[in-house]
Design a protein around this motif. Structure first.
Motif, mmCIF file in Angstrom:
data_model
loop_
_atom_site.group_PDB
_atom_site.id
_atom_site.type_symbol
_atom_site.label_atom_id
_atom_site.label_comp_id
_atom_site.label_asym_id
_atom_site.label_seq_id
_atom_site.Cartn_x
_atom_site.Cartn_y
_atom_site.Cartn_z
ATOM 1 N N GLY A 45 0.799 -1.216 0.000
ATOM 2 C CA GLY A 45 0.000 0.000 0.000
ATOM 3 C C GLY A 45 0.832 1.267 0.000
ATOM 4 N N ILE A 95 1.027 2.671 -3.538
ATOM 5 C CA ILE A 95 -0.143 3.416 -4.009
ATOM 6 C C ILE A 95 -0.197 4.788 -3.356
ATOM 7 N N SER A 96 -0.004 4.855 -2.031
ATOM 8 C CA SER A 96 -0.109 6.127 -1.333
ATOM 9 C C SER A 96 0.960 7.114 -1.790
ATOM 10 N N ILE A 139 0.284 8.120 -5.482
ATOM 11 C CA ILE A 139 -0.781 9.128 -5.564
ATOM 12 C C ILE A 139 -0.228 10.496 -5.173
ATOM 13 N N VAL A 173 -6.568 2.967 -10.434
ATOM 14 C CA VAL A 173 -5.395 3.573 -9.819
ATOM 15 C C VAL A 173 -4.970 4.830 -10.567
ATOM 16 N N SER A 181 -7.368 7.750 -10.384
ATOM 17 C CA SER A 181 -7.271 8.389 -9.071
ATOM 18 C C SER A 181 -6.043 9.275 -8.985
ATOM 19 N N GLU A 198 -6.881 10.440 -1.123
ATOM 20 C CA GLU A 198 -6.978 9.123 -1.755
ATOM 21 C C GLU A 198 -7.542 8.094 -0.791
ATOM 22 N N ALA A 199 -7.116 8.136 0.479
ATOM 23 C CA ALA A 199 -7.632 7.184 1.460
ATOM 24 C C ALA A 199 -9.136 7.375 1.663
ATOM 25 N N SER A 203 -10.962 6.018 -1.465
ATOM 26 C CA SER A 203 -10.958 4.559 -1.498
ATOM 27 C C SER A 203 -11.883 3.994 -0.427
ATOM 28 N N VAL A 228 -9.196 3.924 -5.617
ATOM 29 C CA VAL A 228 -8.572 2.677 -6.056
ATOM 30 C C VAL A 228 -9.543 1.523 -5.807
ATOM 31 N N SER A 276 -5.067 -0.583 -1.358
ATOM 32 C CA SER A 276 -5.091 0.796 -0.883
ATOM 33 C C SER A 276 -5.395 0.811 0.609
ATOM 34 N N TRP A 277 -4.695 1.661 1.354
ATOM 35 C CA TRP A 277 -4.924 1.721 2.796
ATOM 36 C C TRP A 277 -6.352 2.154 3.120
#
Length: 397
Positions: free
Chosen positions: A188, A191-192, A195, A253, A256, A326-327, A330, A336, A342-343
């Protein structure tokens, strides 16, 4: 009597560039250095990716339904059955592909209750008993079937114990699909940070362009662009991301990444515009105009470099804001999409299990990862702000 000699002139301290003092102030700021160290660790994990994951399947998505919602530190014996030869031949793996997409599936994994007992040409495995299963008889497998090759019974037994039976530990437990929580948390970070990086690059490029034009040209151009900034500023970021996703008719992904980046340029544009308004009447800018330098060169080569400090500080805060955005997206199912780790999506999966034994740590672990990474960027941003302030004292210089 000889005349007294004049004292030797003292050697003046070597002149140091402003960047030296910025680095010294930053190095003396312990919270900022902690944030930088944690960001560096997360960046290293994101760059290594699947190479360092316990579960290096694509998206760390190797779920075993018998191992759902197990607690941290859970241990189990895994039997690895070879896939058919055609399936193994189709799985082309190399280090670069593994780093980017994960490793292709090579075995069918089955949880068992312990090490096997051997009788002639057979191996008997005690069945894995989950929390609600009734006792089952041992499972029988042919030695040649397990080993996938010929040989004496003693050789095949030794090969099976070394290559086909694995004692696996899930250090952070498993989620509701029986996937390794540690692998998904580590993946994760890719992704974080991805982003955040894309969002910062897009916001810097777009914000510097619009802010520089608005602040330097002025007049009606400034009024129009300032009105555009005000309108975009008044729209919630989540609504903008939803609108962009609908306009692109896609969720994923990369959508986003771009959508979050296109919502964060206003902060940069306002800072650049303000700095440009104060610098465009400076002496060096007037000298450039007298020399006949084109406006593009004045802006790109002489004005924007004077804004590096504020832009670096703003980039760190935007990085943290992008991770949070983003969190949140998601978590709501708008960012995502599964099975990507993703977290925010992991927090949502744990939130749905609150009230069960596994719900607390499945929510707490990704939430803690988000908090620590955002805190690290905020600490680094505060440290950079102080480091670029000339009034901040520098010790031992």
């Amino acid at each position: 009597m000889a005349a007294p000699t004049a004292p030797a002139p003292t050697v003046a301290a070597a002149a140091r560039p402003p960047g030296y003092y910025v680095r010294q102030r930053l190095l003396q700021n312990r919270p900022a250095m902690f944030g930088l160290a944690f960001i560096g660790l997360c960046t290293l994990l994101a760059l290594l990716g699947y190479w360092v994951l316990p579960d290096n399947s694509s998206n760390a998505n190797n779920g075993l339904v018998q191992l759902q919602k197990e607690s941290p530190g859970f241990q189990v014996t895994i039997l690895k059955l070879p896939l058919p030869a055609a399936a193994r031949a189709a799985a082309t793996d190399n280090p670069l592909r593994t780093w980017w997409q994960g490793r292709s599936r090579q075995f069918q994994e089955i949880p068992v209750g312990g090490r096997p007992t051997f009788t002639n040409d057979s191996a008997f495995f005690p069945p894995y008993q989950n929390h609600s299963a009734l006792p089952d008889p041992p499972r029988r497998y042919s030695l040649r079937q397990l080993a996938g090759k010929d040989g004496s019974p003693a050789e095949l037994q030794r090969f099976i114990l070394e290559e086909r039976v694995e004692q696996r530990t899930y250090w952070l437990g498993t989620d509701k699909a029986g996937r390794d929580e540690l692998s998904r948390l580590l993946l994760g970070t890719r992704i974080s940070l991805g982003i955040g990086l894309v969002a910062v690059l897009i916001s810097l490029a777009l914000g510097m362009l619009i802010g520089a034009v608005a602040g330097y040209v002025g007049g009606w151009v400034d009024s129009v662009l300032l009105g555009l900034m005000t309108v975009v500023w008044s729209i919630p970021g989540i609504m903008l991301v939803i609108a962009i996703s609908l306009a692109l008719n896609s969720k994923g992904v990369w959508v986003s990444f771009v959508a979050v980046g296109l919502t964060m340029w206003v902060d940069v544009a306002r800072v650049v515009r303000g700095q440009m308004l104060s610098l465009r009447s400076a002496t060096f800018v007037e000298a450039g105009r007298v020399l006949g330098l084109p406006q593009r060169r004045l802006i790109a080569r002489h004005l924007l470099p004077n804004m590096i400090g504020p832009l670096i500080v703003l980039a760190t805060s935007n990085f943290a804001a992008a991770i949070l955005l983003e969190a949140g997206l998601s978590f709501l199912g708008l960012g995502v999409q599964p099975p990507a780790p993703s977290w925010g999506l992991m927090v949502n999966e744990g939130f749905q299990l609150l009230g069960t034994e596994a719900g607390l740590w499945l929510t707490l672990l990704p939430g803690l990862a988000i908090s620590l990474l955002v805190l690290s960027f905020n600490l680094l941003g505060n440290g950079l702000r102080d480091a670029y302030d000339p009034k901040t004292p520098v010790a031992n210089v």
